[in-house]
Design a protein around this motif. Structure first.
Motif, short mmCIF file in Angstrom:
data_model
loop_
_atom_site.label_atom_id
_atom_site.label_comp_id
_atom_site.label_asym_id
_atom_site.label_seq_id
_atom_site.Cartn_x
_atom_site.Cartn_y
_atom_site.Cartn_z
N VAL A 216 13.55 29.20 -49.94
CA VAL A 216 12.47 28.92 -49.01
C VAL A 216 12.20 27.48 -48.73
O VAL A 216 12.08 26.95 -47.64
CB VAL A 216 11.00 29.40 -49.46
N ILE A 217 12.33 26.61 -49.88
CA ILE A 217 12.42 25.13 -49.55
C ILE A 217 13.59 24.73 -48.60
O ILE A 217 13.17 23.94 -47.82
CB ILE A 217 12.66 24.54 -51.03
N VAL B 205 12.25 25.57 -45.31
CA VAL B 205 11.28 24.84 -44.74
C VAL B 205 12.10 23.40 -44.29
O VAL B 205 11.52 22.79 -43.17
CB VAL B 205 10.35 24.34 -45.94
N LEU C 204 5.48 31.90 -44.13
CA LEU C 204 5.54 31.20 -45.27
C LEU C 204 4.47 31.45 -46.40
O LEU C 204 3.47 31.96 -46.06
CB LEU C 204 5.81 29.70 -45.18
N ARG D 58 1.90 28.49 -50.39
CA ARG D 58 2.38 27.39 -51.44
C ARG D 58 3.43 26.58 -50.83
O ARG D 58 3.77 25.52 -51.14
CB ARG D 58 2.61 27.70 -52.95
N TYR D 59 3.98 27.00 -49.92
CA TYR D 59 5.15 26.41 -49.03
C TYR D 59 4.76 25.90 -47.57
O TYR D 59 5.44 25.40 -46.98
CB TYR D 59 6.34 27.52 -49.28
#
Length: 173
Positions: A65-66, A69, A90, A93-94
């Motif tokens: 996910v990071i 992003v 998302l 928290r992201y």
């Protein structure tokens, strides 16, 4: 983060282990977002394809996910509406914030001056206005360089030296 392929095929989903989302993402959400991206980058199809590659890489667990992003922020740099729109996919928290991309007061003033300038062209000559926007769009999409822009704009504004002078003041350096 949602599983892109599943959302496209069955209408809604959430990727296991990706955290809580604010709501379920539907197939319609994904289609709407992709339509916005396609429309925004109709002259830069590579941007749309890059997004699809990011999502494919996530689906096959080549990125997390990071990574998604970071890549989305880079692909859509300068298009905060698309960056913020991606947040629907998302986990909370992201969530991507674009505060650091807010325009400065100086940029806002320059933008206002540019709008005033373009409106002035439109009031004087609609054909010049249309041609001017076409030249700028070709530059924005990478289909011409700044020298050609200046040459064409000088030709368009030959009967309006004050407009040419104002345009030159907008050019960098």
């Amino acid at each position: 983060m949602m599983n892109w392929k599943t959302a496209q095929s069955n209408g809604q989903n959430q990727m296991p282990g990706s955290g809580e989302m604010s709501r379920k993402v539907t197939k319609k959400d994904a289609e709407t977002y992709l339509k916005q991206v396609k429309e925004m980058f109709k002259d830069q199809k590579d941007k749309y394809n890059m997004l699809l590659h990011v999502m494919r890489d996530f689906s096959i667990q080549r990125t997390d996910v990071i990574g998604v992003v970071e890549r989305v922020k880079e692909i859509f740099k300068g298009h905060n509406n698309l960056i913020q729109g991606f947040n629907i996919f998302l986990p909370k928290r992201y969530k991507i914030t674009v505060d650091e991309d807010r325009p400065s007061p100086r940029m806002i003033a320059a933008h206002s001056e540019a709008i005033y300038f373009v409106n002035k062209i439109h009031k004087r000559d609609k054909n010049v206005y249309t041609s001017f926007l076409d030249v700028l769009n070709k530059y924005r999409t990478g289909h011409t360089d700044i020298i050609n822009v200046l040459t064409k704009v000088a030709s368009l504004f030959e009967d309006h030296p004050d407009l040419l002078e104002e345009f030159i003041s907008f050019l960098p350096g």
